[in-house]
Design a protein around this motif. Structure first.
Motif, PDB file in Angstrom:
ATOM      1  N   LEU A 111     119.121  40.385  43.107  1.00 52.36           N
ATOM      2  CA  LEU A 111     119.696  39.093  42.778  1.00 52.36           C
ATOM      3  C   LEU A 111     120.413  38.466  43.976  1.00 52.36           C
ATOM      4  O   LEU A 111     120.275  37.261  44.233  1.00 52.36           O
ATOM      5  N   LEU A 112     121.137  39.274  44.725  1.00 56.10           N
ATOM      6  CA  LEU A 112     121.870  38.756  45.885  1.00 56.10           C
ATOM      7  C   LEU A 112     120.910  38.215  46.942  1.00 56.10           C
ATOM      8  O   LEU A 112     121.137  37.142  47.515  1.00 56.10           O
ATOM      9  N   ALA A 113     119.823  38.947  47.181  1.00 60.88           N
ATOM     10  CA  ALA A 113     118.835  38.492  48.168  1.00 60.88           C
ATOM     11  C   ALA A 113     118.208  37.168  47.750  1.00 60.88           C
ATOM     12  O   ALA A 113     117.995  36.280  48.587  1.00 60.88           O
ATOM     13  N   ILE A 114     117.917  37.022  46.451  1.00 59.79           N
ATOM     14  CA  ILE A 114     117.338  35.773  45.949  1.00 59.79           C
ATOM     15  C   ILE A 114     118.328  34.624  46.145  1.00 59.79           C
ATOM     16  O   ILE A 114     117.987  33.551  46.644  1.00 59.79           O
ATOM     17  N   LYS A 115     119.571  34.855  45.743  1.00 62.09           N
ATOM     18  CA  LYS A 115     120.586  33.807  45.862  1.00 62.09           C
ATOM     19  C   LYS A 115     120.821  33.409  47.316  1.00 62.09           C
ATOM     20  O   LYS A 115     121.034  32.228  47.624  1.00 62.09           O
ATOM     21  N   ASN A 116     120.788  34.395  48.198  1.00 55.24           N
ATOM     22  CA  ASN A 116     121.031  34.104  49.617  1.00 55.24           C
ATOM     23  C   ASN A 116     119.944  33.226  50.233  1.00 55.24           C
ATOM     24  O   ASN A 116     120.178  32.541  51.237  1.00 55.24           O
ATOM     25  N   LYS A 117     118.770  33.229  49.662  1.00 50.24           N
ATOM     26  CA  LYS A 117     117.671  32.406  50.173  1.00 50.24           C
ATOM     27  C   LYS A 117     117.896  30.915  49.886  1.00 50.24           C
ATOM     28  O   LYS A 117     117.362  30.053  50.589  1.00 50.24           O
ATOM     29  N   LYS A 118     118.641  30.622  48.831  1.00 48.25           N
ATOM     30  CA  LYS A 118     118.945  29.228  48.455  1.00 48.25           C
ATOM     31  C   LYS A 118     117.671  28.371  48.426  1.00 48.25           C
ATOM     32  O   LYS A 118     117.567  27.327  49.070  1.00 48.25           O
ATOM     33  N   PHE A 119     116.699  28.864  47.677  1.00 47.94           N
ATOM     34  CA  PHE A 119     115.423  28.157  47.578  1.00 47.94           C
ATOM     35  C   PHE A 119     115.599  26.777  46.959  1.00 47.94           C
ATOM     36  O   PHE A 119     116.429  26.576  46.069  1.00 47.94           O
ATOM     37  N   THR A 120     114.827  25.826  47.443  1.00 47.61           N
ATOM     38  CA  THR A 120     114.729  24.505  46.808  1.00 47.61           C
ATOM     39  C   THR A 120     113.436  24.481  45.998  1.00 47.61           C
ATOM     40  O   THR A 120     112.356  24.742  46.538  1.00 47.61           O
ATOM     41  N   VAL A 121     113.560  24.194  44.705  1.00 53.16           N
ATOM     42  CA  VAL A 121     112.393  24.270  43.828  1.00 53.16           C
ATOM     43  C   VAL A 121     112.309  23.023  42.957  1.00 53.16           C
ATOM     44  O   VAL A 121     113.311  22.352  42.684  1.00 53.16           O
ATOM     45  N   VAL A 122     111.079  22.718  42.523  1.00 54.64           N
ATOM     46  CA  VAL A 122     110.850  21.672  41.523  1.00 54.64           C
ATOM     47  C   VAL A 122     110.247  22.337  40.305  1.00 54.64           C
ATOM     48  O   VAL A 122     109.335  23.168  40.432  1.00 54.64           O
ATOM     49  N   ILE A 123     110.743  21.989  39.124  1.00 56.83           N
ATOM     50  CA  ILE A 123     110.208  22.556  37.891  1.00 56.83           C
ATOM     51  C   ILE A 123     109.649  21.452  37.002  1.00 56.83           C
ATOM     52  O   ILE A 123     110.317  20.450  36.741  1.00 56.83           O
ATOM     53  N   ASP A 124     108.408  21.616  36.583  1.00 62.84           N
ATOM     54  CA  ASP A 124     107.725  20.697  35.666  1.00 62.84           C
ATOM     55  C   ASP A 124     107.462  21.445  34.372  1.00 62.84           C
ATOM     56  O   ASP A 124     106.558  22.277  34.293  1.00 62.84           O
ATOM     57  N   ALA A 125     108.241  21.131  33.341  1.00 65.87           N
ATOM     58  CA  ALA A 125     108.128  21.826  32.049  1.00 65.87           C
ATOM     59  C   ALA A 125     107.331  21.017  31.038  1.00 65.87           C
ATOM     60  O   ALA A 125     107.377  21.317  29.847  1.00 65.87           O
ATOM     61  N   VAL A 126     106.621  19.994  31.462  1.00 68.76           N
ATOM     62  CA  VAL A 126     105.783  19.129  30.622  1.00 68.76           C
ATOM     63  C   VAL A 126     106.554  18.624  29.388  1.00 68.76           C
ATOM     64  O   VAL A 126     105.986  18.392  28.337  1.00 68.76           O
ATOM     65  N   ASN A 127     107.885  18.424  29.542  1.00 72.82           N
ATOM     66  CA  ASN A 127     108.769  18.010  28.436  1.00 72.82           C
ATOM     67  C   ASN A 127     108.673  18.967  27.252  1.00 72.82           C
ATOM     68  O   ASN A 127     108.825  18.564  26.090  1.00 72.82           O
ATOM     69  N   GLY A 128     108.403  20.226  27.549  1.00 73.21           N
ATOM     70  CA  GLY A 128     108.193  21.217  26.500  1.00 73.21           C
ATOM     71  C   GLY A 128     109.403  22.099  26.248  1.00 73.21           C
ATOM     72  O   GLY A 128     110.543  21.775  26.602  1.00 73.21           O
ATOM     73  N   ALA A 129     109.129  23.262  25.665  1.00 75.14           N
ATOM     74  CA  ALA A 129     110.184  24.146  25.178  1.00 75.14           C
ATOM     75  C   ALA A 129     110.998  24.797  26.283  1.00 75.14           C
ATOM     76  O   ALA A 129     112.106  25.270  26.046  1.00 75.14           O
ATOM     77  N   ALA A 130     110.462  24.842  27.510  1.00 75.82           N
ATOM     78  CA  ALA A 130     111.186  25.468  28.624  1.00 75.82           C
ATOM     79  C   ALA A 130     111.990  24.460  29.432  1.00 75.82           C
ATOM     80  O   ALA A 130     112.525  24.786  30.486  1.00 75.82           O
ATOM     81  N   SER A 131     112.123  23.225  28.928  1.00 72.55           N
ATOM     82  CA  SER A 131     112.755  22.146  29.691  1.00 72.55           C
ATOM     83  C   SER A 131     114.209  22.418  30.043  1.00 72.55           C
ATOM     84  O   SER A 131     114.712  21.924  31.050  1.00 72.55           O
ATOM     85  N   LYS A 132     114.910  23.171  29.230  1.00 77.17           N
ATOM     86  CA  LYS A 132     116.304  23.524  29.530  1.00 77.17           C
ATOM     87  C   LYS A 132     116.415  24.935  30.092  1.00 77.17           C
ATOM     88  O   LYS A 132     117.200  25.196  31.003  1.00 77.17           O
ATOM     89  N   ALA A 133     115.636  25.851  29.539  1.00 77.52           N
ATOM     90  CA  ALA A 133     115.763  27.260  29.916  1.00 77.52           C
ATOM     91  C   ALA A 133     115.364  27.511  31.364  1.00 77.52           C
ATOM     92  O   ALA A 133     116.066  28.234  32.093  1.00 77.52           O
ATOM     93  N   LEU A 134     114.261  26.931  31.820  1.00 76.41           N
ATOM     94  CA  LEU A 134     113.805  27.218  33.186  1.00 76.41           C
ATOM     95  C   LEU A 134     114.718  26.640  34.265  1.00 76.41           C
ATOM     96  O   LEU A 134     115.049  27.341  35.226  1.00 76.41           O
ATOM     97  N   PRO A 135     115.155  25.380  34.162  1.00 73.43           N
ATOM     98  CA  PRO A 135     116.136  24.901  35.148  1.00 73.43           C
ATOM     99  C   PRO A 135     117.410  25.747  35.157  1.00 73.43           C
ATOM    100  O   PRO A 135     117.964  26.031  36.230  1.00 73.43           O
ATOM    101  N   LYS A 136     117.865  26.161  33.973  1.00 71.50           N
ATOM    102  CA  LYS A 136     119.055  27.020  33.882  1.00 71.50           C
ATOM    103  C   LYS A 136     118.809  28.349  34.593  1.00 71.50           C
ATOM    104  O   LYS A 136     119.664  28.835  35.336  1.00 71.50           O
ATOM    105  N   MET A 137     117.634  28.929  34.380  1.00 62.90           N
ATOM    106  CA  MET A 137     117.271  30.194  35.005  1.00 62.90           C
ATOM    107  C   MET A 137     117.255  30.049  36.520  1.00 62.90           C
ATOM    108  O   MET A 137     117.809  30.869  37.255  1.00 62.90           O
TER     109      MET A 137
END
Length: 447
Positions: free
Chosen positions: A162-188
């Motif tokens: 987890l620390l290694a992932i956080k240290n990378k500070k990735f910039t990401v775009v998430i497309d949830a097709v306005n579906g069920a993962a629209s809140k969960a995936l950005p939160k994750m």
């Protein structure tokens, strides 16, 4: 179009093939075959889902069940919660990747897995013998933000750094097709230390692109990745169990490589000697990556439950399907986009290379998927003709016919839901794949 009943549950067009009675009968039948206890109820974001979840709730409480209504959450979150909270079962109102006018039911057993073939058959038989007797009524308990415990559990997975992932500070775009993962995936993704740009993450059930996260449906995501100078883009389907990835140049990797990346990072982290499980139609790159670490790949018939059953049988830690579905036993036994993004970022945290560079270092294969209508063709006779046309190939008859060579394969199987024969092929080059598919089609069309 008829109501579709199968190993994946029930799907139909709302108000036509999926009526209130059909919905209620299936839900009551499910209640009748499950052990005593509370039932989890959830849905994807489709506009008619609110009405259907009300019908489902009323049906279940008349069956004497207490209903925990989680409303809009990803299907994998529902699976996780059923097992974690020891529900008697769960129902997700979703039509997965079908268009907006469709909806359906996915049935989850007490263990968090979808119903197996035997229980599905028992459910469908019960529908013909539904009793209208009303028991002591249960109650409905509404749950808000039910996906949070799924996110919290995923952050504590034993194989991620987890620390290694956080240290990378990735910039990401998430497309949830306005579906069920629209809140969960950005939160994750935010919990993993990412700078997140959300695209189509309003769970209003209006799908702004094709529901499947296939390359030709991801132009908006491609542009958003480039415009925001993101490290990668993620896309999911309406119920959030499948994950596709776009690299930093806006180029889709293809759903097949979601699992390949996750296996690579998982085996690098764990040095596990457990077998990997996938289905017969998943890319050969899985085998090549597993072999690099000294691991074997076990293949099953197509279908998530077949992969899951084999994982349980051999005590596998990781499996999945080439449609962007990643299954991690430590979380729950079901395809899961939250697990997918986490294991993918864990792999990217193991290197200083970009997504495109890591992808190019992986075994490269081209897969094409085609089909042919049966019409007057007898499927079994046709498959037998194909088998005879390739006498030097290794053969697998577990699910239709799979013909295997050193660096390529053909998989021919009769569809369970349509009057077609599916033809999948994979090889190192597009010309090789086309040759295989065209030869099969030529054989099938020859009288």
């Amino acid at each position: 179009m008829k109501l579709i009943q199968g190993i994946s549950g029930v799907r139909g067009i709302v108000g036509k093939t999926l009526t209130q009675k059909i919905l209620s009968d299936h839900i009551q039948a499910f209640s009748n075959i499950q052990k005593n206890g509370d039932i989890l109820l959830a849905r994807d974001s489709r506009i008619h889902g609110q009405d259907l979840i009300k019908i489902a709730s009323e049906t279940l409480i008349k069956c004497g069940r207490n209903v925990f209504n989680y409303n809009i959450i990803p299907t994998p979150t529902a699976q996780f919660l059923v097992e974690k909270n020891k529900f008697a079962g769960g129902i997700v109102i979703t039509a997965s990747h079908n268009p907006e006018e469709w909806n359906g039911l996915k049935f989850i057993d007490y263990n968090g897995c979808f119903l197996n073939e035997e229980k599905n058959e028992a459910l469908f038989k019960k529908i013909n013998n539904i009793s209208n007797e009303i028991k002591t009524q249960g109650k409905i308990i509404a749950i808000k933000d039910g996906y949070l415990s799924h996110v919290e559990h995923t952050l504590k997975l034993s194989m991620i750094n987890l620390l290694a992932i956080k240290n990378k500070k990735f910039t990401v775009v998430i497309d949830a097709v306005n579906g069920a993962a629209s809140k969960a995936l950005p939160k994750m993704l935010k919990a993993l230390g990412c700078k997140v740009y959300s695209l189509h993450c309003n769970p209003n059930g209006v799908f702004p692109r094709g529901c499947e996260p296939l390359p030709h449906n991801l132009n908006d995501l491609k542009n958003a990745v480039i415009d925001n100078k993101a490290d990668m883009g993620f896309a999911t389907d309406p119920d959030g169990d499948r994950l596709a990835i776009i690299d930093e140049k806006g180029i889709p990797l293809g759903e097949e490589y979601t699992l390949v990346f996750c296996i690579d990072g998982f085996l690098k982290s764990t040095q596990s000697n457990k077998d990997i499980v996938t289905n017969l139609s998943t890319t050969l790159a899985v085998d090549r990556i597993a072999k690099k670490y000294g691991n074997n790949v076990i293949r099953t018939a197509v279908g998530e439950i077949n992969v899951v059953n084999k994982m349980k049988e051999i005590n596998s830690m990781l499996g999945g399907e080439g449609n962007g579905g990643v299954i991690l036993t430590e979380s729950h036994l079901g395809r899961d986009s939250l697990i997918g993004v986490t294991l993918f970022l864990n792999r990217m945290a193991q290197t200083n290379k970009s997504v495109s560079q890591v992808f190019q270092s992986m075994p490269q294969y081209i897969m094409l998927k085609d089909k042919i209508e049966l019409n007057n063709i007898n499927a079994e006779i046709a498959i037998n003709k194909i088998q005879k046309a390739f006498p030097k190939a290794k053969q697998n008859h577990l699910d239709g016919l799979k013909l295997i060579w050193n660096d390529s394969w053909l998989h021919i199987r009769k569809s369970n839901t349509e009057p077609i024969i599916r033809i999948y092929a994979e090889a190192p080059t597009k010309s090789e794949v086309l040759n295989l598919i065209n030869k099969v089609k030529s054989i099938l069309q020859t009288k």
